[in-house]
Every structure is written in C-alpha cells, then in structure tokens.
Design a protein around this motif. Structure first.
Motif, PDB file in Angstrom:
ATOM      1  N   UNK A  61     -96.783  26.934  78.056  1.00  0.00           N
ATOM      2  CA  UNK A  61     -97.688  27.211  79.172  1.00  0.00           C
ATOM      3  C   UNK A  61     -99.113  26.741  78.855  1.00  0.00           C
ATOM      4  N   UNK A  62     -99.524  26.869  77.612  1.00  0.00           N
ATOM      5  CA  UNK A  62    -100.908  26.546  77.238  1.00  0.00           C
ATOM      6  C   UNK A  62    -101.038  25.192  76.549  1.00  0.00           C
ATOM      7  N   UNK A  63     -99.952  24.443  76.513  1.00  0.00           N
ATOM      8  CA  UNK A  63     -99.958  23.126  75.863  1.00  0.00           C
ATOM      9  C   UNK A  63    -101.023  22.200  76.459  1.00  0.00           C
ATOM     10  N   UNK A  64    -101.133  22.172  77.769  1.00  0.00           N
ATOM     11  CA  UNK A  64    -102.096  21.268  78.416  1.00  0.00           C
ATOM     12  C   UNK A  64    -103.530  21.597  77.991  1.00  0.00           C
ATOM     13  N   UNK A  65    -103.856  22.871  77.929  1.00  0.00           N
ATOM     14  CA  UNK A  65    -105.201  23.270  77.501  1.00  0.00           C
ATOM     15  C   UNK A  65    -105.460  22.935  76.042  1.00  0.00           C
ATOM     16  N   UNK A  66    -104.447  23.133  75.217  1.00  0.00           N
ATOM     17  CA  UNK A  66    -104.571  22.797  73.794  1.00  0.00           C
ATOM     18  C   UNK A  66    -104.776  21.291  73.634  1.00  0.00           C
ATOM     19  N   UNK A  67    -103.991  20.519  74.381  1.00  0.00           N
ATOM     20  CA  UNK A  67    -104.089  19.053  74.320  1.00  0.00           C
ATOM     21  C   UNK A  67    -105.453  18.590  74.816  1.00  0.00           C
ATOM     22  N   UNK A  68    -105.966  19.245  75.856  1.00  0.00           N
ATOM     23  CA  UNK A  68    -107.280  18.875  76.393  1.00  0.00           C
ATOM     24  C   UNK A  68    -108.372  19.051  75.339  1.00  0.00           C
ATOM     25  N   UNK A  69    -108.283  20.111  74.546  1.00  0.00           N
ATOM     26  CA  UNK A  69    -109.258  20.325  73.474  1.00  0.00           C
ATOM     27  C   UNK A  69    -109.176  19.179  72.462  1.00  0.00           C
ATOM     28  N   UNK A  70    -107.956  18.853  72.045  1.00  0.00           N
ATOM     29  CA  UNK A  70    -107.780  17.774  71.066  1.00  0.00           C
ATOM     30  C   UNK A  70    -108.267  16.438  71.635  1.00  0.00           C
TER      31      UNK A  70
END
Length: 101
Positions: free
Chosen positions: A30-39
C-alpha cells in the motif's frame, strides 16, 4: 476508504509486531508508491531506486517492532527509505575520505 486503509494498517502492523511477518505485506504494498517517491526524489530514476526499495523493505521487516503508532506505518516506511539513503551517503563519504568542515 482512507479510514479503512488506516484501520487495516493498524491491524496488520500489530499482527506483524506479534510475529506474523506476512501481515506486513499489505502495508508495504500500500505504501510502496510513497516509499518509491522518496527514493526517486533523492536519487532520480535508475536502478539504485530498486536497490533502496528492497533494502528498505527488509529493514521494515526486521524493525517492525519499532513502530510506536501503527496508524503512522506509512510515514514510518517513508522515513526508513530516507534514513537508509542518508546512511548510505554518510558511509560513501566516509569511504571517499570526505570530511565535514
């Protein structure tokens, strides 16, 4: 919908903290997109983003017990990415002999 997802995050985070490692899978997804956005915001596009994501997810699995507020598992996961990137840069600078002035 957001309230339902947050309730799921709480339930699944608590289950993971109780030893059900598989329970963390849905919040991670669920939070993969937000984590990827940070990276991506720090590294830009490229293969390093995938490495950072994989490392961050492994860290999350090992450190799930550190989550104090299960409602905040999304921000906690994004912070793992950020701290992992910062730690990697500090180690790279130390290996390269870069010193603070």
């Amino acid at each position: 919908m957001a309230e339902e997802a947050a309730a799921d995050d709480v339930m699944l985070t608590r289950a993971a903290q109780a030893g059900d490692v598989a329970a963390l899978g849905l919040p991670l997804e669920r939070h993969r997109a937000g984590m990827r956005a940070v990276a991506l915001s720090i590294l830009g596009p490229g293969p390093d983003v995938d490495v950072v994501m994989q490392d961050a997810m492994l860290i999350a699995l090992r450190r799930i017990g550190d989550v104090r507020d299960p409602r905040a598992v999304g921000p906690w996961l994004r912070m793992i990415v950020l701290l992992h990137l910062a730690d990697g840069r500090v180690r790279s600078q130390a290996r390269a002999g870069v010193r603070k002035t």
